[in-house]
Design a protein around this motif. Structure first.
Motif, PDB file in Angstrom:
ATOM      1  N   GLU A 116      13.775  11.758   4.215  1.00 17.81           N
ATOM      2  CA  GLU A 116      12.836  11.867   5.349  1.00 17.81           C
ATOM      3  C   GLU A 116      11.394  11.600   4.888  1.00 17.81           C
ATOM      4  OE1 GLU A 116      11.106  15.748   7.199  1.00 17.81           O
ATOM      5  OE2 GLU A 116      13.035  15.352   8.209  1.00 17.81           O
ATOM      6  N   LYS A 117      10.998  12.186   3.777  1.00 17.83           N
ATOM      7  CA  LYS A 117       9.625  12.022   3.290  1.00 17.83           C
ATOM      8  C   LYS A 117       9.385  10.597   2.773  1.00 17.83           C
ATOM      9  CE  LYS A 117       9.174  16.255   4.339  1.00 17.83           C
ATOM     10  NZ  LYS A 117       8.618  16.557   5.687  1.00 17.83           N
ATOM     11  N   LEU A 118      10.395  10.008   2.161  1.00 16.71           N
ATOM     12  CA  LEU A 118      10.258   8.628   1.700  1.00 16.71           C
ATOM     13  C   LEU A 118      10.102   7.685   2.886  1.00 16.71           C
ATOM     14  CD1 LEU A 118      12.956   8.473  -1.142  1.00 16.71           C
ATOM     15  CD2 LEU A 118      10.478   8.705  -1.405  1.00 16.71           C
ATOM     16  N   GLY A 119      10.812   7.987   3.977  1.00 17.14           N
ATOM     17  CA  GLY A 119      10.676   7.179   5.192  1.00 17.14           C
ATOM     18  C   GLY A 119       9.256   7.203   5.731  1.00 17.14           C
ATOM     19  N   MET A 120       8.615   8.364   5.670  1.00 13.98           N
ATOM     20  CA  MET A 120       7.220   8.479   6.115  1.00 13.98           C
ATOM     21  C   MET A 120       6.291   7.650   5.230  1.00 13.98           C
ATOM     22  SD  MET A 120       7.112  12.579   6.994  1.00 13.98           S
ATOM     23  CE  MET A 120       5.367  12.579   7.452  1.00 13.98           C
ATOM     24  N   LEU A 121       6.550   7.676   3.929  1.00 12.71           N
ATOM     25  CA  LEU A 121       5.715   6.899   3.001  1.00 12.71           C
ATOM     26  C   LEU A 121       5.928   5.401   3.198  1.00 12.71           C
ATOM     27  CD1 LEU A 121       6.187   9.050  -0.252  1.00 12.71           C
ATOM     28  CD2 LEU A 121       4.192   9.010   1.258  1.00 12.71           C
ATOM     29  N   LYS A 122       7.154   5.024   3.513  1.00  9.92           N
ATOM     30  CA  LYS A 122       7.448   3.603   3.775  1.00  9.92           C
ATOM     31  C   LYS A 122       6.750   3.146   5.054  1.00  9.92           C
ATOM     32  CE  LYS A 122      11.285   0.319   4.293  1.00  9.92           C
ATOM     33  NZ  LYS A 122      11.014  -0.162   5.653  1.00  9.92           N
ATOM     34  N   THR A 123       6.816   3.976   6.078  1.00 11.32           N
ATOM     35  CA  THR A 123       6.150   3.655   7.350  1.00 11.32           C
ATOM     36  C   THR A 123       4.643   3.491   7.155  1.00 11.32           C
ATOM     37  OG1 THR A 123       7.840   4.875   8.580  1.00 11.32           O
ATOM     38  CG2 THR A 123       5.758   4.452   9.716  1.00 11.32           C
ATOM     39  N   ALA A 124       4.076   4.285   6.241  1.00 16.02           N
ATOM     40  CA  ALA A 124       2.633   4.210   5.960  1.00 16.02           C
ATOM     41  C   ALA A 124       2.287   3.008   5.089  1.00 16.02           C
ATOM     42  CB  ALA A 124       2.168   5.490   5.280  1.00 16.02           C
ATOM     43  N   GLY A 125       3.302   2.262   4.650  1.00 15.60           N
ATOM     44  CA  GLY A 125       3.054   1.074   3.831  1.00 15.60           C
ATOM     45  C   GLY A 125       2.863   1.364   2.360  1.00 15.60           C
ATOM     46  N   LEU A 126       3.255   2.562   1.937  1.00 13.96           N
ATOM     47  CA  LEU A 126       3.064   2.954   0.538  1.00 13.96           C
ATOM     48  C   LEU A 126       4.299   2.683  -0.322  1.00 13.96           C
ATOM     49  CD1 LEU A 126       1.226   6.319   1.226  1.00 13.96           C
ATOM     50  CD2 LEU A 126       0.198   4.237   0.332  1.00 13.96           C
ATOM     51  N   LEU A 127       5.422   2.475   0.325  1.00  8.62           N
ATOM     52  CA  LEU A 127       6.660   2.151  -0.387  1.00  8.62           C
ATOM     53  C   LEU A 127       7.319   0.940   0.258  1.00  8.62           C
ATOM     54  CD1 LEU A 127       8.379   5.648  -0.928  1.00  8.62           C
ATOM     55  CD2 LEU A 127       7.467   4.166  -2.716  1.00  8.62           C
ATOM     56  N   GLU A 128       7.933   0.109  -0.564  1.00  5.50           N
ATOM     57  CA  GLU A 128       8.644  -1.048  -0.026  1.00  5.50           C
ATOM     58  C   GLU A 128      10.006  -0.647   0.521  1.00  5.50           C
ATOM     59  OE1 GLU A 128       8.921  -3.943  -3.084  1.00  5.50           O
ATOM     60  OE2 GLU A 128       6.756  -4.312  -3.187  1.00  5.50           O
ATOM     61  N   THR A 129      10.585   0.415  -0.031  1.00  4.83           N
ATOM     62  CA  THR A 129      11.900   0.873   0.405  1.00  4.83           C
ATOM     63  C   THR A 129      11.952   2.386   0.361  1.00  4.83           C
ATOM     64  OG1 THR A 129      14.278   0.846  -0.069  1.00  4.83           O
ATOM     65  CG2 THR A 129      12.790   0.654  -1.948  1.00  4.83           C
ATOM     66  N   ALA A 130      12.789   2.956   1.240  1.00  3.63           N
ATOM     67  CA  ALA A 130      12.994   4.404   1.238  1.00  3.63           C
ATOM     68  C   ALA A 130      14.377   4.758   0.695  1.00  3.63           C
ATOM     69  CB  ALA A 130      12.822   4.965   2.644  1.00  3.63           C
ATOM     70  N   ALA A 131      15.079   3.758   0.150  1.00  3.63           N
ATOM     71  CA  ALA A 131      16.421   3.994  -0.387  1.00  3.63           C
ATOM     72  C   ALA A 131      16.347   4.900  -1.608  1.00  3.63           C
ATOM     73  CB  ALA A 131      17.075   2.672  -0.743  1.00  3.63           C
ATOM     74  N   LEU A 132      17.117   5.973  -1.612  1.00  8.25           N
ATOM     75  CA  LEU A 132      17.071   6.936  -2.710  1.00  8.25           C
ATOM     76  C   LEU A 132      17.414   6.292  -4.050  1.00  8.25           C
ATOM     77  CD1 LEU A 132      18.737  10.103  -1.111  1.00  8.25           C
ATOM     78  CD2 LEU A 132      16.318   9.588  -1.355  1.00  8.25           C
ATOM     79  N   SER A 133      18.323   5.334  -4.023  1.00  7.01           N
ATOM     80  CA  SER A 133      18.761   4.693  -5.277  1.00  7.01           C
ATOM     81  C   SER A 133      17.680   3.817  -5.894  1.00  7.01           C
ATOM     82  CB  SER A 133      20.017   3.856  -5.016  1.00  7.01           C
ATOM     83  OG  SER A 133      19.736   2.836  -4.072  1.00  7.01           O
ATOM     84  N   ARG A 134      16.656   3.485  -5.101  1.00 10.02           N
ATOM     85  CA  ARG A 134      15.596   2.588  -5.587  1.00 10.02           C
ATOM     86  C   ARG A 134      14.313   3.345  -5.951  1.00 10.02           C
ATOM     87  NH1 ARG A 134      15.833  -2.447  -2.961  1.00 10.02           N
ATOM     88  NH2 ARG A 134      13.980  -2.996  -4.184  1.00 10.02           N
ATOM     89  N   ILE A 135      14.341   4.668  -5.824  1.00  9.05           N
ATOM     90  CA  ILE A 135      13.135   5.475  -6.051  1.00  9.05           C
ATOM     91  C   ILE A 135      13.233   6.202  -7.383  1.00  9.05           C
ATOM     92  CG2 ILE A 135      11.795   7.453  -5.211  1.00  9.05           C
ATOM     93  CD1 ILE A 135      11.407   4.912  -3.593  1.00  9.05           C
ATOM     94  N   SER A 136      12.122   6.200  -8.110  1.00  7.17           N
ATOM     95  CA  SER A 136      12.037   6.928  -9.387  1.00  7.17           C
ATOM     96  C   SER A 136      10.777   7.791  -9.379  1.00  7.17           C
ATOM     97  CB  SER A 136      11.972   5.942 -10.553  1.00  7.17           C
ATOM     98  OG  SER A 136      10.774   5.174 -10.479  1.00  7.17           O
ATOM     99  N   MET A 137      10.703   8.705 -10.320  1.00  3.40           N
ATOM    100  CA  MET A 137       9.501   9.528 -10.445  1.00  3.40           C
ATOM    101  C   MET A 137       8.281   8.654 -10.736  1.00  3.40           C
ATOM    102  SD  MET A 137       8.087  12.464 -10.299  1.00  3.40           S
ATOM    103  CE  MET A 137       9.320  13.769 -10.419  1.00  3.40           C
ATOM    104  N   ARG A 138       8.479   7.618 -11.527  1.00  2.00           N
ATOM    105  CA  ARG A 138       7.380   6.713 -11.846  1.00  2.00           C
ATOM    106  C   ARG A 138       6.831   6.056 -10.580  1.00  2.00           C
ATOM    107  NH1 ARG A 138       7.594   1.639 -16.154  1.00  2.00           N
ATOM    108  NH2 ARG A 138       5.470   0.909 -15.810  1.00  2.00           N
ATOM    109  N   LYS A 139       7.743   5.632  -9.706  1.00  2.00           N
ATOM    110  CA  LYS A 139       7.322   5.001  -8.454  1.00  2.00           C
ATOM    111  C   LYS A 139       6.523   5.977  -7.596  1.00  2.00           C
ATOM    112  CE  LYS A 139       8.510   1.453  -7.101  1.00  2.00           C
ATOM    113  NZ  LYS A 139       7.857   0.124  -7.193  1.00  2.00           N
ATOM    114  N   LEU A 140       6.977   7.222  -7.535  1.00  2.00           N
ATOM    115  CA  LEU A 140       6.272   8.231  -6.741  1.00  2.00           C
ATOM    116  C   LEU A 140       4.885   8.527  -7.314  1.00  2.00           C
ATOM    117  CD1 LEU A 140       9.156  10.741  -5.907  1.00  2.00           C
ATOM    118  CD2 LEU A 140       7.982   9.206  -4.326  1.00  2.00           C
ATOM    119  N   LEU A 141       4.774   8.513  -8.633  1.00  2.00           N
ATOM    120  CA  LEU A 141       3.466   8.749  -9.257  1.00  2.00           C
ATOM    121  C   LEU A 141       2.512   7.582  -9.002  1.00  2.00           C
ATOM    122  CD1 LEU A 141       4.604  10.362 -12.644  1.00  2.00           C
ATOM    123  CD2 LEU A 141       3.630  11.506 -10.643  1.00  2.00           C
ATOM    124  N   GLU A 142       3.040   6.374  -8.945  1.00  2.34           N
ATOM    125  CA  GLU A 142       2.215   5.211  -8.588  1.00  2.34           C
ATOM    126  C   GLU A 142       1.673   5.353  -7.172  1.00  2.34           C
ATOM    127  OE1 GLU A 142       4.743   1.859  -9.158  1.00  2.34           O
ATOM    128  OE2 GLU A 142       4.584   1.875 -11.354  1.00  2.34           O
TER     129      GLU A 142
END
Length: 550
Positions: free
Chosen positions: A248-274
């Motif tokens: 749910e939170k990744l979807g919000m970040l994707k909608t805001a244009g901060l993430l290219e994908t909200a797929a859990l398998s494509r997310i890492s801690m490094r990506k979140l820190l970026e």
């Protein structure tokens, strides 16, 4: 001055020792690769990349001994006080100099006394921060130093004190200056490697692994294996609930244009820190309305907490997650409690996960596998020395409790000096006491966090266990270097299937291979005279941020 040799036969083994006017006789074993590397270090500023246990300090000793006949001083820098003490003791043990010609510099020594010692002493060993402060206050000059050694040279980036000291060295000694950088791993990022080389004026790289032809005669066999474990079904409900929150939170970040994908398998801690860095840029420039920005910031902070909670249950177990939730609950009770923590802990899915966790009486299967490995090792060899590495102090406590039930185990927890909530750190004196007892056999097993990876003089072991893989090739190399130094060694890596463990393991393997390839390429081009460090690779173009499009 090239070292000469003398031979001594002991118990059917032919041991050849270095012979040098400034090295005590029959004290340092002659190793051809060390002597050859030392020769190149005397000819040009060199970065020496050797795994832990292959004798970087001996190379430094040979270089120092070869320069002592000259009328100049030598500065040996190391990032921590224990390392400074260790190097000082090593130099005093093997150099023929009077001990008062080798001095430790610390902040506890008064400025006036440091200035006096600086003028009178031949070799100074210090942390770089002390030297930086004295240089800034014009108490000292590097003009008379013909050699500076930078131990753990991978730190020579950014604003670290090594960078300032090296810059001042170039300014204050215009010619005939020599730099020796030493590290087990400078990392795999080409920009970072080049930054280290540029900051330390490196124009030669000497790299060896335990598999190189000139090193193999001096190393012991090392086996690396991994044990795969299945997560218990009882964890599934907790993982599902937390995954819903994160998604749910990744979807919000994707909608805001901060993430290219909200797929859990494509997310890492490094990506979140970026993403966090991008949000901080936006806040500083006040691009978005504060209300909307607050929602995005809240979503991101909760995403970080949830990602960490998922990593704990998958790779560490139920007890580690319970302690994490307890700390977050404590944060919410504080007067200036974290709002994100309050929102996170009040989420119905998190509440349900906590209730399920409370009833859970199953622990991570790694603990059982770990106990079996340790027990089997000590039954085969009661004189074994074992180090178990883990990322987290909480897990270290749990492991210590688990293996203490094994009859043959005499274990100690080995953590850093920082005191955390309900967890007192170890002072330097306490750390040294544990290491001494480990050497003497009062302990045969250390359960350690990252503090045991770098710098401390921990004796060689015959078994190193990774409770979890780590994505850093630097730390992975340092961990593995704790074994197979004076005897055959074994590394066992515990991996939970279909978790971050698998990704982290393959990440460190890939990065380690890349690091060696990058270093060899750099050195080939430097030695061929085709390029200087500045010209080796084009600088990476900075990745565009959200602000660039607004």
């Amino acid at each position: 001055m090239n070292p000469k040799l003398t031979k001594t036969s002991i118990v059917f083994l032919l041991i050849v020792y270095l012979k040098h006017d400034f090295i005590k006789p029959d004290s340092i074993e002659y190793r051809e690769y060390q002597v050859n590397i030392a020769k190149t270090c005397l000819e040009s500023n060199t970065l020496v990349v050797l795994p832990t246990g292959l004798g970087k300090t001996v190379i430094a000793l040979i270089v120092i001994a070869s320069l002592l006949s000259r009328k100049c001083k030598i500065l040996f820098l190391a990032p921590t006080k224990p390392l400074v003490n260790q190097h000082t003791a090593f130099l005093k043990q093997f150099l023929t100099l009077d001990e008062d010609e080798i001095v430790i510099f610390t902040g506890e020594i008064s400025p006036d006394k440091r200035t006096k010692l600086w003028k009178e002493t031949k070799i100074i060993v210090s942390t770089p921060q002390v030297i930086e402060n004295d240089l800034k206050n014009n108490r000292i000059s590097l003009e008379d130093f013909c050699l500076i050694i930078f131990d753990e040279a991978h730190r020579a980036v950014g604003e670290y004190s090594y960078v300032f000291v090296a810059k001042k060295y170039k300014e204050q000694r215009k010619k005939d200056r020599r730099i020796l950088g030493m590290t087990a791993s400078p990392g795999s990022d080409i920009d970072r490697i080049l930054e280290i080389c540029e900051n330390l004026e490196i124009n030669n790289v000497e790299i060896r692994s335990r598999y190189d032809k000139d090193v193999r005669p001096y190393v012991h066999g090392l086996t690396i294996e991994w044990k795969l474990v299945e997560l218990p079904e009882e964890f599934n409900r907790i993982i599902m609930l937390l995954s819903e929150v994160l998604s749910e939170k990744l979807g919000m970040l994707k909608t805001a244009g901060l993430l290219e994908t909200a797929a859990l398998s494509r997310i890492s801690m490094r990506k979140l820190l970026e993403v966090r860095n991008i949000i901080q840029d936006i806040l500083e420039n006040n691009v978005l309305p504060s209300k909307e920005m607050y929602k995005i910031l809240m979503a991101h902070t909760i995403a970080l907490k949830t990602y960490h909670a998922l990593e704990l249950i998958k790779t560490q177990g139920a007890t580690a997650l319970r302690r994490y939730f307890k700390r977050i609950q404590s944060e919410t009770l504080m007067k200036k409690g974290n709002n994100a923590s309050k929102h996170f802990i009040r989420d119905r899915r998190v509440i349900e996960a906590m209730l399920h966790l409370k009833k859970l009486d199953v622990e991570h299967p790694k603990l059982k596998v770990l106990s079996e490995i340790v027990e089997d090792q000590l039954k085969k060899n009661r004189e074994s020395r074992i180090i178990i590495f883990t990322q987290y102090r909480d897990t270290a406590l749990q492991i210590l409790d688990q293996i203490s039930n094994i009859k043959e185990v005499k274990a100690a927890r080995f953590v850093g000096q920082t005191t955390k909530v309900e967890d007192k750190g170890l002072s330097q004196r306490e750390q040294e006491k544990i290491i001494r007892k480990f050497k003497d056999g009062e302990y045969n097993t250390l359960v350690a966090t990252s503090v045991a990876e770098e710098g401390l003089d921990i004796p060689s072991t015959d078994l190193v266990i990774f409770y979890e893989p780590i994505p850093s090739e630097i730390r992975s190399i340092q961990r593995k270097g704790r074994t197979a130094r004076k005897m055959k060694g074994r590394v066992v890596i515990l991996i939970a299937k279909k978790t971050q463990d698998e990704a982290y393991y393959w990440s460190s393997v890939r990065k380690e291979k890349l690091m060696y390839n990058q270093l060899k390429t750099i050195n080939l081009r430097l030695r061929g005279g085709k390029a200087k460090i500045d010209d080796l690779y084009p600088k990476k173009e900075q990745q565009k941020k959200l602000l660039d499009y607004m």
